[in-house]
Design an enzyme around this catalytic site. Structure first.
Site, mmCIF file in Angstrom:
data_model
loop_
_atom_site.group_PDB
_atom_site.id
_atom_site.type_symbol
_atom_site.label_atom_id
_atom_site.label_comp_id
_atom_site.label_asym_id
_atom_site.label_seq_id
_atom_site.Cartn_x
_atom_site.Cartn_y
_atom_site.Cartn_z
ATOM 1 N N LYS A 286 0.813 -1.679 0.461
ATOM 2 C CA LYS A 286 0.194 -0.118 -0.351
ATOM 3 C C LYS A 286 1.340 1.621 -0.183
ATOM 4 O O LYS A 286 1.875 0.995 0.560
ATOM 5 C CB LYS A 286 -1.165 -0.111 1.178
ATOM 6 C CG LYS A 286 -2.225 0.636 0.755
ATOM 7 C CD LYS A 286 -3.339 0.247 0.664
ATOM 8 C CE LYS A 286 -4.078 0.893 -0.104
ATOM 9 N NZ LYS A 286 -5.697 0.247 -0.470
HETATM 10 P P1 NAD Z 1 -13.185 8.331 -2.284
HETATM 11 O O1 NAD Z 1 -12.123 9.208 -2.063
HETATM 12 O O2 NAD Z 1 -13.421 8.047 -4.027
HETATM 13 O O3 NAD Z 1 -14.498 8.245 -1.505
HETATM 14 C C1 NAD Z 1 -14.369 8.437 -0.174
HETATM 15 C C2 NAD Z 1 -15.625 8.891 0.282
HETATM 16 O O4 NAD Z 1 -15.504 8.785 1.275
HETATM 17 C C3 NAD Z 1 -16.386 10.182 -0.028
HETATM 18 O O5 NAD Z 1 -17.331 10.629 -0.682
HETATM 19 C C4 NAD Z 1 -15.716 11.624 0.989
HETATM 20 O O6 NAD Z 1 -16.351 12.190 1.157
HETATM 21 C C5 NAD Z 1 -15.869 10.281 1.605
HETATM 22 N N1 NAD Z 1 -15.785 10.477 3.434
HETATM 23 C C6 NAD Z 1 -14.964 11.056 3.566
HETATM 24 N N2 NAD Z 1 -15.208 10.743 4.703
HETATM 25 C C7 NAD Z 1 -16.373 10.747 5.111
HETATM 26 C C8 NAD Z 1 -17.487 11.036 6.676
HETATM 27 N N3 NAD Z 1 -16.216 10.997 8.154
HETATM 28 N N4 NAD Z 1 -18.151 10.325 6.731
HETATM 29 C C9 NAD Z 1 -18.962 10.366 5.795
HETATM 30 N N5 NAD Z 1 -18.179 9.879 4.313
HETATM 31 C C10 NAD Z 1 -17.205 10.489 3.917
HETATM 32 O O7 NAD Z 1 -12.644 6.982 -1.653
HETATM 33 P P2 NAD Z 1 -13.183 4.709 -2.648
HETATM 34 O O8 NAD Z 1 -12.028 4.951 -3.279
HETATM 35 O O9 NAD Z 1 -14.173 5.551 -2.503
HETATM 36 O O10 NAD Z 1 -12.247 4.424 -0.994
HETATM 37 C C11 NAD Z 1 -13.467 4.432 0.301
HETATM 38 C C12 NAD Z 1 -12.917 2.875 1.239
HETATM 39 O O11 NAD Z 1 -13.130 1.875 0.140
HETATM 40 C C13 NAD Z 1 -11.019 3.665 1.202
HETATM 41 O O12 NAD Z 1 -11.434 2.548 2.493
HETATM 42 C C14 NAD Z 1 -10.637 2.472 0.845
HETATM 43 O O13 NAD Z 1 -9.069 2.363 1.462
HETATM 44 C C15 NAD Z 1 -11.467 0.972 -0.252
HETATM 45 N N6 NAD Z 1 -11.259 0.555 -1.126
HETATM 46 C C16 NAD Z 1 -11.163 1.328 -2.338
HETATM 47 C C17 NAD Z 1 -10.920 0.614 -3.142
HETATM 48 C C18 NAD Z 1 -11.108 1.611 -4.708
HETATM 49 O O14 NAD Z 1 -10.990 0.282 -5.584
HETATM 50 N N7 NAD Z 1 -10.954 2.825 -5.102
HETATM 51 C C19 NAD Z 1 -11.368 -0.710 -3.453
HETATM 52 C C20 NAD Z 1 -11.156 -1.091 -1.880
HETATM 53 C C21 NAD Z 1 -11.688 -0.373 -0.848
#
Ligand code: NAD
Length: 538
Positions: free
Chosen positions: A59
């Site tokens: 990561k």
């Molecule tokens: P992103 O930045 O696209 O979206 C994150 C979302 O969470 C945004 O809408 C943001 O406004 C919101 N957010 C942030 N803080 C918040 C809070 N306190 N309360 C409510 N909403 C809040 O990120 P993402 O890529 O969607 O990733 C989200 C999670 O999923 C992370 O834990 C990431 O590690 C995990 N993840 C992502 C992927 C991927 O392909 N992008 C794959 C597996 C896991």
């Protein structure tokens, strides 16, 4: 590492590579810390093992303020510096460690990342990224690229990547390994179709499986979603289209709630236009906080924001099913509280693996210079997530344990089998304190043979029997046993017997996969990687 004239700190952590190159996204967030990146790297090891793909875990993270405050130009420069620095440390590579998007990073940023990687190879006159089967053609391609050096470009442009796409189109027989150094690229710049929404699509597939398992009909059910980014958006749309009332969504700007169900198309339009990426200001619902949505009496609570969202506030959670789209959104304490109440949790490592699974498909397409259609990608994704869910349910029922523990047993067992078989091969192949002075093969000391015998017995009788293995672990295992047996000419009868037993068991397991899914493309690729003699037995 220190980026942007020491103003910004970046990290990259490799956790494990027993099953293949390390794989994991990188995020930009003000709260990134080394320990957070370490934890996320460990998660990736387990997730890739559960996903049954030939990767380890890693990561990355850059301590940066999200959205807006990093101007695109500055952001592009930081990401370029991050890519270049990692390359120069030999920390990334298509067969070493393959980054991808995560929080606040996206396809555009992956394009900057790979563009800089290509640029750096060209500067170093390194043609090893190109496999053309023709030295003159490789030279010609390298020369074409060198011309780019004479032309100035902006950090947000990707001339090297664009050139690469042009060359691959012109010479379909050529392959550019460097393209596979990062996944989650834009679809027209080496990315896979379907990658953008793959994590969210996978979350929805896992949710459907959980609903069927808990006898909840989707039509007329209710859902709340925390987080409306890469991961949270697709399930909102799919749930809505499947007749589920999505009553609340929150993001970093706040939350919206409508007990009659939010109009998801209107929400998406608001976020993409007037809301400038955020929910705030949406008029089709009242405001709600995170703790507010956790306390809603809904069928499904999808957690798609950040880690540790549900902790001691778990006492207020009323959802029947929690679907973990984010990594680690429920703390161990939160987990104890909600599972104590009988809430079913679809755990992160088996639920949000859609992204890394389609990343793997992107990586293969890049390495082979192929482009697969969306139907094929979505079919492989759906097949994989459903198979994983069923396997985990089976372990959970057999051992009377929660899904999370069952998924961890599956993951750790697979990594342990790969790790131990690698250890055994290394013990024989490399010089080792256990080895006798004479070196290898027939001359292994009695002590070494004894250690080997114990390792092999443990692998056969304990790890392999008690761990649900996937076909890629079997490929790693068989290849490692192969190198012990044939490259190093072991003559000890008891060891040969043990290795033969392992072969027989591994081949039997592999044949069971082939029988269950005779035309699964991924399985066919794994089969092609097996030694000829094993393939013949299948
Ligand atoms: P992103 O930045 O696209 O979206 C994150 C979302 O969470 C945004 O809408 C943001 O406004 C919101 N957010 C942030 N803080 C918040 C809070 N306190 N309360 C409510 N909403 C809040 O990120 P993402 O890529 O969607 O990733 C989200 C999670 O999923 C992370 O834990 C990431 O590690 C995990 N993840 C992502 C992927 C991927 O392909 N992008 C794959 C597996 C896991």
């Amino acid at each position: 590492m220190r980026l942007s004239e020491d103003e910004i700190i970046g990290y990259r952590v490799h956790h494990n590579s027993a099953r293949g190159p390390a794989k994991g996204g990188f995020r930009e967030h003000p709260e990134v810390s080394l320990n957070e990146v370490r934890a996320l790297a460990i998660w990736m090891t387990w997730k890739c093992a559960v996903a049954g793909i030939p990767y380890g875990g890693s990561k990355g993270g850059i301590i940066a303020k999200p959205d807006g405050s990093l101007l695109d130009r500055k952001d592009a420069l930081v990401i370029r510096e991050y890519s270049r620095d990692l390359k120069s440390r030999n920390a990334i590579g298509p067969h070493l460690d393959i980054p991808a998007p995560d929080v606040n990073t996206n396809a555009t940023k992956m394009a900057w990342f790979v563009d800089e990687y290509l640029k750096s190879s060209i500067e170093n006159r390194d043609s090893s990224d190109w496999l053309t089967g023709d030295a003159a053609l490789t030279d010609k391609i390298m020369n074409d690229f060198r011309l780019l050096h004479t032309q100035p470009s902006f950090p947000m442009e990707t001339p090297y990547l664009d050139k690469c796409m042009e060359v691959l189109k012109k010479y379909p027989e050529a392959k550019c390994q460097a393209l596979a150094v990062v996944t989650g690229k834009p679809a027209d710049k080496g990315g896979s179709l379907g990658r953008g929404e793959s994590t969210g699509r996978g979350v929805f597939i896992a949710l459907k499986k959980a609903a069927a398992y808990k006898n909840i009909k989707l039509k007329g059910a209710t859902a709340a979603i925390q987080g409306f980014g890469n991961v949270g958006r697709p399930p909102a749309k799919f749930l809505h289209d499947a007749g589920v009332k999505v009553v609340a969504i929150t993001d970093a700007s706040g939350g919206i709630y409508n007990p009659s169900g939010l109009d998801i198309d209107a929400v998406l339009e608001h976020v993409d236009t007037t809301g400038a990426g955020f929910l705030k200001g949406f008029e089709g619902g009242r405001e709600i906080t995170n703790d507010g949505i956790f306390a809603l009496d809904v069928d499904f609570l999808v957690l798609a924001a950040l880690e540790n969202a549900i902790d001691r506030n778990a006492y207020g959670v009323k959802a029947k099913v929690i679907v973990e789209g984010a990594n680690g959104p429920v703390t161990p304490e939160g987990d104890r509280i909600v599972t104590g109440k009988g809430t079913f949790i679809a755990p992160d490592i088996s639920t949000n693996l859609g992204g890394v699974f389609v990343s793997y498909l992107e990586w293969i397409q890049n390495l082979k210079n192929e482009r697969w259609d969306l139907d094929k990608i979505n079919r492989l994704l759906e097949d994989n997530i459903c198979m994983i869910f069923d396997d985990i349910i089976k372990i959970s029922q057999e051992r009377k344990i929660e899904m999370r523990t069952a998924a961890s047993i599956m993951a750790i067992g697979r990594v342990a089998v790969a790790e131990l078989s690698k250890e055994i091969a290394e013990m024989v192949i490399t010089s080792h304190p256990h080895l006798s002075k004479e070196g290898k093969g027939k001359t292994l000391s009695e002590d070494t043979l004894e250690v080997l015998r114990n390792y092999l017995t443990y692998l056969r009788d304990d790890l392999m029997k008690r761990t649900p293995l996937d076909y890629w672990t079997l490929v790693v295992l068989i290849s490692n046993m192969e190198s012990v047996l044939y490259t190093h000419n072991i003559s000890d009868e008891s060891i040969i017997e043990l290795i033969k037993d392992i072969y027989t068991e591994a081949t039997r397991l592999f044949a069971a996969f082939v029988k269950a899914k005779p035309d699964n493309d991924d399985l066919l690729m794994a089969m092609a990687s097996l030694p000829e003699n094993v393939r013949k037995q299948l």
